[in-house]
Design an enzyme around this catalytic site. Structure first.
Site, PDB file in Angstrom:
ATOM      1  N   HIS A 160       0.804  -1.227   0.000  1.00  0.00           N
ATOM      2  CA  HIS A 160       0.000   0.000   0.000  1.00  0.00           C
ATOM      3  C   HIS A 160       0.840   1.281   0.000  1.00  0.00           C
ATOM      4  CE1 HIS A 160      -3.297  -2.776   0.986  1.00  0.00           C
ATOM      5  NE2 HIS A 160      -2.424  -3.326   1.789  1.00  0.00           N
ATOM      6  N   CYS A 161       1.983   1.244  -0.686  1.00  0.00           N
ATOM      7  CA  CYS A 161       2.901   2.414  -0.757  1.00  0.00           C
ATOM      8  C   CYS A 161       3.409   2.837   0.618  1.00  0.00           C
ATOM      9  CB  CYS A 161       2.248   3.615  -1.439  1.00  0.00           C
ATOM     10  SG  CYS A 161       1.711   3.276  -3.093  1.00  0.00           S
ATOM     11  N   CYS A 162       3.409   1.900   1.572  1.00  0.00           N
ATOM     12  CA  CYS A 162       3.921   2.192   2.926  1.00  0.00           C
ATOM     13  C   CYS A 162       4.959   1.139   3.279  1.00  0.00           C
ATOM     14  CB  CYS A 162       2.793   2.144   3.955  1.00  0.00           C
ATOM     15  SG  CYS A 162       1.691   3.533   3.846  1.00  0.00           S
TER      16      CYS A 162
END
Ligand SMILES: Cc1ncc(COP(=O)(O)O)c(C=O)c1O
Length: 405
Positions: free
Chosen positions: A359-361
């Site tokens: 999740h782009c984290c």
């Protein structure tokens, strides 16, 4: 909710044989016909360029965009429409603050340990280019924000506190007013990444006292590719754009240029006018539903998911465990399956569309030694019946695969 569903045409369509159960709202929401009609109206009735040409269609575009600017300002509690700039997305707003601020070598930027890459990566870039130091506030063991750790991280060198108001991984919302108060007491500015907060919560930038805020229209029923950027009027002239070219300047000579004041200095080049007009319709739509109702609806569905899945063997929800703290997001893993397997099986078997991965984290997952998670995120049109299909399917997967460990 039943009435609302009728506005979202795709919910009544056969997608691969049945109507979709759309649980990927934290990525991008669906759009009601009021928004697609507004977009079409632009193309059918005044498909011109705003802010430059003086003919009738262009004037209509400029007037409509100004109207939307005022609507956005009211929606987020800004003092003036001039504090609102239209951008591409949240990422552009965050980049503008992090790369457009003038930092001195040794200045510090403080973040949480769960930032989206749209804050995290520009900070890494600022570390490379401006010599700033990046300090990270670790979350508490229960997954909540640790105000004491923030206080410990603060020094007079902190120039910016840049944080996700609501996490796109866990759905947790940090204590905004307290964070701003602490940051300001050290003379630091505050940027809130409100990509996940703005779609379902009443925003009040003045009440919060935040200096900069960024959000994405496409996560709140608006067309793709419109970002909303708030910059407090008193400090706007100190912030540089990250893009330069047409429309951001008052004058240029062969060897000089002068920037327009905010917000135009941030709106370089021809803009996404249809998107801006559609964003106005999206904000009108959400305002008519009421942000408090939207938030309450999401939490009630999250309560249902959590109650059904909390005790299921092999299902591992991410913290915090209290659904009241997680808005519309339920992130989890199932023992014996990768997150992508979960999402693909849900899609193939029940038409449940959700997101999987990091999740782009990435730093959040690396620190917790997780390969990612599956994320169900609900919104205004999702129903308890859809949640039941989801929880039943998760239970079946857990009973089939988790025993194999
Ligand atoms: C918390 C958060 N910040 C930033 C972003 C980036 O949004 P955009 O891709 O619209 O720039 C997202 C997108 O999912 C997000 O969830």
């Amino acid at each position: 909710m039943k009435k609302v569903r009728k506005d979202f045409v795709v919910l009544g369509k056969d997608i691969g044989g049945k109507p979709p159960i759309y649980f990927d709202n934290a990525c991008q929401t669906l759009r009601p016909r009021q928004v697609t009609e507004a977009v079409s109206e632009y193309y059918d009735s005044f498909p011109a360029c705003g802010g430059r040409s003086v003919h009738k269609m262009a004037t209509e575009v400029s007037l409509r965009c100004d109207e939307v600017r005022t609507r956005v300002a009211d929606f987020i509690g800004a003092e003036s429409p001039l504090e609102i700039a239209f951008m591409k997305n949240t990422t552009e707003g965050c980049n503008t603050v992090i790369l457009g601020s003038k930092f001195n070598k040794g200045d510090e930027i403080v973040t949480t340990d769960y930032e989206h890459n749209s804050v995290h990566v520009p900070i890494l870039r600022a570390v490379e280019t401006s010599g700033v130091r990046h300090k990270i506030v670790k979350s508490a063991p229960d997954g909540t924000f640790d105000l004491e750790s923030l206080k410990k991280a603060m020094t007079k060198k902190v120039a910016l506190v840049a944080m996700a108001l609501t996490s796109n991984v866990t759905g947790y919302t940090l204590p905004a007013k307290e964070v701003v108060q602490i940051a300001h007491s050290y003379g630091a500015k505050v940027l809130f990444d409100a990509a996940q907060y703005a779609p379902s919560n009443k925003l009040d930038v003045r009440g919060m006292g935040v200096d900069y805020l960024a959000a994405s229209g496409h996560k709140m029923c608006g067309p793709s590719g419109v970002g909303l950027f708030y910059c407090r009027a008193e400090i706007a002239e100190r912030l540089r754009p990250v893009m330069y070219g047409g429309h951001g300047v008052t004058d240029t000579t062969l060897d000089s240029y002068s920037l327009l004041p905010a917000p135009e200095r941030f709106e370089t080049g021809l803009q996404n006018y249809s998107g801006i007009v559609g964003t106005g319709a999206a904000i009108a739509y959400l305002s008519a539903l009421g942000m408090d109702e939207i938030q309450a609806h999401e939490v009630s569905l999250n309560r249902q998911m959590t109650k059904e899945l909390r005790e299921v063997q092999g299902v591992r929800p991410l913290k915090p465990s209290n659904p009241e703290l997680r808005g519309g997001i339920f992130s989890f893993n199932i023992d014996g399956l990768s997150a992508h397997d979960v999402a693909m099986i849900m899609d193939n078997s029940k038409n449940i569309m959700m997101r999987s991965g990091m999740h782009c984290c990435h730093p959040y997952f690396h620190a917790r030694r997780l390969e990612g998670c599956a994320r169900a995120s609900v919104y205004i049109y999702n129903s308890p019946e859809e949640v039941e299909v989801f929880t039943d399917t998760v239970k079946q997967l857990a009973s089939k695969f988790s025993k194999k460990r």
